[in-house]
Design an enzyme around this catalytic site. Sequence first.
Site, PDB file in Angstrom:
ATOM      1  N   GLY A  10       0.816  -1.213   0.000  1.00 35.49           N
ATOM      2  CA  GLY A  10       0.000   0.000   0.000  1.00 35.49           C
ATOM      3  C   GLY A  10       0.849   1.262   0.000  1.00 35.49           C
ATOM      4  O   GLY A  10       2.087   1.208  -0.001  1.00 35.49           O
ATOM      5  N   ILE A  38      -4.371 -10.578   5.775  1.00 31.18           N
ATOM      6  CA  ILE A  38      -4.503 -10.504   7.234  1.00 31.18           C
ATOM      7  C   ILE A  38      -5.824 -11.086   7.742  1.00 31.18           C
ATOM      8  O   ILE A  38      -5.992 -11.276   8.943  1.00 31.18           O
ATOM      9  CB  ILE A  38      -4.291  -9.073   7.799  1.00 31.18           C
ATOM     10  CG1 ILE A  38      -5.351  -8.091   7.297  1.00 31.18           C
ATOM     11  CG2 ILE A  38      -2.876  -8.582   7.524  1.00 31.18           C
ATOM     12  CD1 ILE A  38      -5.408  -6.806   8.133  1.00 31.18           C
ATOM     13  N   TRP A  60      -8.769  -2.057   4.755  1.00 27.72           N
ATOM     14  CA  TRP A  60      -9.813  -1.678   3.786  1.00 27.72           C
ATOM     15  C   TRP A  60      -9.858  -0.154   3.852  1.00 27.72           C
ATOM     16  O   TRP A  60     -10.235   0.409   4.887  1.00 27.72           O
ATOM     17  CB  TRP A  60     -11.146  -2.288   4.203  1.00 27.72           C
ATOM     18  CG  TRP A  60     -12.325  -1.848   3.380  1.00 27.72           C
ATOM     19  CD1 TRP A  60     -12.762  -0.570   3.190  1.00 27.72           C
ATOM     20  CD2 TRP A  60     -13.220  -2.685   2.638  1.00 27.72           C
ATOM     21  NE1 TRP A  60     -13.869  -0.550   2.387  1.00 27.72           N
ATOM     22  CE2 TRP A  60     -14.178  -1.834   2.027  1.00 27.72           C
ATOM     23  CE3 TRP A  60     -13.323  -4.064   2.425  1.00 27.72           C
ATOM     24  CZ2 TRP A  60     -15.213  -2.318   1.239  1.00 27.72           C
ATOM     25  CZ3 TRP A  60     -14.362  -4.539   1.636  1.00 27.72           C
ATOM     26  CH2 TRP A  60     -15.286  -3.685   1.045  1.00 27.72           C
ATOM     27  N   THR A  61      -9.482   0.547   2.788  1.00 28.15           N
ATOM     28  CA  THR A  61      -9.377   2.002   2.856  1.00 28.15           C
ATOM     29  C   THR A  61     -10.401   2.724   1.970  1.00 28.15           C
ATOM     30  O   THR A  61     -10.334   3.945   1.842  1.00 28.15           O
ATOM     31  CB  THR A  61      -7.952   2.467   2.481  1.00 28.15           C
ATOM     32  OG1 THR A  61      -7.598   1.899   1.218  1.00 28.15           O
ATOM     33  CG2 THR A  61      -6.951   2.057   3.535  1.00 28.15           C
ATOM     34  N   TYR A 124     -16.522   2.997   8.117  1.00 26.02           N
ATOM     35  CA  TYR A 124     -15.070   2.799   8.133  1.00 26.02           C
ATOM     36  C   TYR A 124     -14.506   3.095   9.523  1.00 26.02           C
ATOM     37  O   TYR A 124     -13.720   2.319  10.075  1.00 26.02           O
ATOM     38  CB  TYR A 124     -14.454   3.709   7.074  1.00 26.02           C
ATOM     39  CG  TYR A 124     -12.955   3.869   7.112  1.00 26.02           C
ATOM     40  CD1 TYR A 124     -12.109   2.906   6.559  1.00 26.02           C
ATOM     41  CD2 TYR A 124     -12.372   5.012   7.667  1.00 26.02           C
ATOM     42  CE1 TYR A 124     -10.721   3.075   6.571  1.00 26.02           C
ATOM     43  CE2 TYR A 124     -11.003   5.191   7.681  1.00 26.02           C
ATOM     44  CZ  TYR A 124     -10.186   4.219   7.134  1.00 26.02           C
ATOM     45  OH  TYR A 124      -8.832   4.398   7.153  1.00 26.02           O
ATOM     46  N   LYS A 128     -12.520   0.535  12.082  1.00 26.85           N
ATOM     47  CA  LYS A 128     -11.163   0.831  12.571  1.00 26.85           C
ATOM     48  C   LYS A 128     -11.147   0.886  14.099  1.00 26.85           C
ATOM     49  O   LYS A 128     -10.159   0.501  14.732  1.00 26.85           O
ATOM     50  CB  LYS A 128     -10.653   2.158  11.989  1.00 26.85           C
ATOM     51  CG  LYS A 128     -10.427   2.163  10.484  1.00 26.85           C
ATOM     52  CD  LYS A 128      -9.282   1.276  10.014  1.00 26.85           C
ATOM     53  CE  LYS A 128      -7.923   1.869  10.260  1.00 26.85           C
ATOM     54  NZ  LYS A 128      -6.849   1.026   9.636  1.00 26.85           N
ATOM     55  N   TRP A 150      -5.488  12.261   6.225  1.00 25.34           N
ATOM     56  CA  TRP A 150      -5.125  13.118   5.089  1.00 25.34           C
ATOM     57  C   TRP A 150      -3.747  12.727   4.522  1.00 25.34           C
ATOM     58  O   TRP A 150      -2.910  13.578   4.230  1.00 25.34           O
ATOM     59  CB  TRP A 150      -5.133  14.588   5.504  1.00 25.34           C
ATOM     60  CG  TRP A 150      -6.479  15.168   5.840  1.00 25.34           C
ATOM     61  CD1 TRP A 150      -7.520  14.551   6.467  1.00 25.34           C
ATOM     62  CD2 TRP A 150      -6.936  16.498   5.564  1.00 25.34           C
ATOM     63  NE1 TRP A 150      -8.579  15.405   6.598  1.00 25.34           N
ATOM     64  CE2 TRP A 150      -8.258  16.609   6.064  1.00 25.34           C
ATOM     65  CE3 TRP A 150      -6.348  17.615   4.963  1.00 25.34           C
ATOM     66  CZ2 TRP A 150      -8.999  17.791   5.961  1.00 25.34           C
ATOM     67  CZ3 TRP A 150      -7.082  18.791   4.869  1.00 25.34           C
ATOM     68  CH2 TRP A 150      -8.393  18.868   5.361  1.00 25.34           C
TER      69      TRP A 150
HETATM   70  N1  LIG Z   1      -4.815   7.240   3.208  1.00 25.82           N
HETATM   71  C1  LIG Z   1      -5.288   7.993   4.206  1.00 25.82           C
HETATM   72  O1  LIG Z   1      -5.560   9.206   4.042  1.00 25.82           O
HETATM   73  C2  LIG Z   1      -5.494   7.402   5.575  1.00 25.82           C
HETATM   74  C3  LIG Z   1      -6.173   8.175   6.533  1.00 25.82           C
HETATM   75  C4  LIG Z   1      -6.367   7.640   7.812  1.00 25.82           C
HETATM   76  C5  LIG Z   1      -5.869   6.391   8.116  1.00 25.82           C
HETATM   77  N2  LIG Z   1      -5.222   5.655   7.165  1.00 25.82           N
HETATM   78  C6  LIG Z   1      -4.741   4.330   7.550  1.00 25.82           C
HETATM   79  O2  LIG Z   1      -3.379   4.228   7.199  1.00 25.82           O
HETATM   80  C7  LIG Z   1      -3.059   2.888   6.865  1.00 25.82           C
HETATM   81  C8  LIG Z   1      -2.354   2.827   5.518  1.00 25.82           C
HETATM   82  O3  LIG Z   1      -3.244   3.328   4.534  1.00 25.82           O
HETATM   83  P1  LIG Z   1      -2.801   3.573   3.025  1.00 25.82           P
HETATM   84  O4  LIG Z   1      -3.178   4.954   2.698  1.00 25.82           O
HETATM   85  O5  LIG Z   1      -1.385   3.128   2.809  1.00 25.82           O
HETATM   86  O6  LIG Z   1      -3.820   2.594   2.290  1.00 25.82           O
HETATM   87  P2  LIG Z   1      -3.662   1.763   0.925  1.00 25.82           P
HETATM   88  O7  LIG Z   1      -2.730   2.439  -0.005  1.00 25.82           O
HETATM   89  O8  LIG Z   1      -5.076   1.488   0.494  1.00 25.82           O
HETATM   90  O9  LIG Z   1      -2.974   0.428   1.414  1.00 25.82           O
HETATM   91  C9  LIG Z   1      -3.671  -0.555   2.113  1.00 25.82           C
HETATM   92  C10 LIG Z   1      -3.047  -1.865   1.735  1.00 25.82           C
HETATM   93  O10 LIG Z   1      -3.723  -2.903   2.468  1.00 25.82           O
HETATM   94  C11 LIG Z   1      -3.901  -3.977   1.589  1.00 25.82           C
HETATM   95  N3  LIG Z   1      -4.952  -4.863   2.062  1.00 25.82           N
HETATM   96  C12 LIG Z   1      -6.298  -4.718   1.965  1.00 25.82           C
HETATM   97  N4  LIG Z   1      -6.909  -5.781   2.492  1.00 25.82           N
HETATM   98  C13 LIG Z   1      -5.935  -6.621   2.919  1.00 25.82           C
HETATM   99  C14 LIG Z   1      -5.934  -7.887   3.533  1.00 25.82           C
HETATM  100  N5  LIG Z   1      -7.079  -8.534   3.809  1.00 25.82           N
HETATM  101  N6  LIG Z   1      -4.750  -8.460   3.832  1.00 25.82           N
HETATM  102  C15 LIG Z   1      -3.589  -7.838   3.551  1.00 25.82           C
HETATM  103  N7  LIG Z   1      -3.523  -6.645   2.953  1.00 25.82           N
HETATM  104  C16 LIG Z   1      -4.692  -6.045   2.647  1.00 25.82           C
HETATM  105  C17 LIG Z   1      -4.224  -3.346   0.258  1.00 25.82           C
HETATM  106  O11 LIG Z   1      -4.034  -4.270  -0.769  1.00 25.82           O
HETATM  107  P3  LIG Z   1      -4.884  -4.133  -2.143  1.00 25.82           P
HETATM  108  O12 LIG Z   1      -4.456  -2.836  -2.749  1.00 25.82           O
HETATM  109  O13 LIG Z   1      -4.487  -5.340  -2.906  1.00 25.82           O
HETATM  110  O14 LIG Z   1      -6.332  -4.112  -1.729  1.00 25.82           O
HETATM  111  C18 LIG Z   1      -3.213  -2.221   0.242  1.00 25.82           C
HETATM  112  O15 LIG Z   1      -1.973  -2.658  -0.272  1.00 25.82           O
HETATM  113  C19 LIG Z   1      -4.392   2.126   6.936  1.00 25.82           C
HETATM  114  O16 LIG Z   1      -4.517   1.538   8.217  1.00 25.82           O
HETATM  115  C20 LIG Z   1      -5.428   3.209   6.807  1.00 25.82           C
HETATM  116  O17 LIG Z   1      -6.661   2.839   7.414  1.00 25.82           O
HETATM  117  C21 LIG Z   1      -5.029   6.134   5.913  1.00 25.82           C
END
Ligand SMILES: NC(=O)c1ccc[n+]([C@@H]2O[C@H](COP(=O)([O-])OP(=O)(O)OC[C@H]3O[C@@H](n4cnc5c(N)ncnc54)[C@H](OP(=O)(O)O)[C@@H]3O)[C@@H](O)[C@H]2O)c1
Length: 294
Positions: A10, A38, A60-61, A124, A128, A150
């Site tokens: 991710g 996971i 799940w994002t 969501y 979480k 963000w």
């Molecule tokens: N982006 C934001 O603005 C934001 C804000 C608040 C919190 N967060 C948190 O920050 C963390 C990182 O987010 P990110 O932005 O890097 O999200 P991301 O780019 O969507 O990455 C999430 C990764 O998790 C993988 N994934 C989904 N379901 C899975 C499963 N069952 N087993 C293993 N891997 C799985 C996805 O794979 P696939 O692509 O193959 O589905 C993806 O590689 C997350 O906990 C998110 O909730 C993000």
Amino acid sequence: MRVLVTGAGGMLGRDLVDVLAGYPEHTVTAATRAEVDITDADAVHAAVAGHDVVVNAAAWTDVDAAEQHEAAATAVNGDAVTDLARSCAAHGARLIQLSTDYVLAGDATAPYREDTPTAPLNAYGRGKLVGEQAVIRLLPDAGYVVRTAWLYGTHGRNFVTTVLGLAERREFLDVVDDQRGQPTWSYTLAHRLVALAEAALAGRAAPGVYHGTCSGETTWYELTRAVFALRGLDPDRVRPTTSARFPRPAPRPAYSVLGHGRWAAAGLPPLPDWHATLVDAFASPAPPSPGKVA
Ligand SMILES: NC(=O)c1ccc[n+]([C@@H]2O[C@H](COP(=O)([O-])OP(=O)(O)OC[C@H]3O[C@@H](n4cnc5c(N)ncnc54)[C@H](OP(=O)(O)O)[C@@H]3O)[C@@H](O)[C@H]2O)c1
């Protein structure tokens, strides 16, 4: 330090693996979804063995899709995290779980403290929160929850890459000016996660909730103007509007500003200012670039 990164494919996961590569003293296992899903408790249990720290960047994002598919989203963001926390407890590993500002109500007028009671306003956020609570309950001495928000970065679609893409095809962009938050570069957060893991192992960081967002605050409109300016585009092509003009399936918080009081006790400063960090991101060898626009 032997570190397992789940969700290594991710946006944050890839930056974390890149950052860890700069620490030859640490041994890193990078597990993408294809390598460790996971939601597969047996696979997770086997993967955790032999590691001192697990950083779970898998999630799940898709916030809007979670409204329609809450059980599926919670299976990843809540139930799987519960199993992961159990495995960490069994193997004596610390767990750093990424979470979100969306566990909070989003209607405050001053930065949220780490101990503010939670009150998620969308599916969501509820999922979480299940994950957060499991980590705190099952790992009272070894569980760390890092709430971020963000996020933008080089790998994967995010707000900054989206507005850069839109800038190529539209003369004017209408962007909401009534949601406040803290834009955070995933690379900066990745560095902080490594520092936290080291502090946790050294016994310098108490378990519990930390806020992993950049300092300061702004709106999506102001962020977009800043992105335009850094790209050499005219910021006046960005026009302010309100959230009411962009209804979405999942409600969004109006106020997502997080306080950073807990870092000091771990000997770490708050994350740097959002705008200075954005400048660094655009000056980096791999700046955010225009993403595909739906
Ligand atoms: N982006 C934001 O603005 C934001 C804000 C608040 C919190 N967060 C948190 O920050 C963390 C990182 O987010 P990110 O932005 O890097 O999200 P991301 O780019 O969507 O990455 C999430 C990764 O998790 C993988 N994934 C989904 N379901 C899975 C499963 N069952 N087993 C293993 N891997 C799985 C996805 O794979 P696939 O692509 O193959 O589905 C993806 O590689 C997350 O906990 C998110 O909730 C993000």
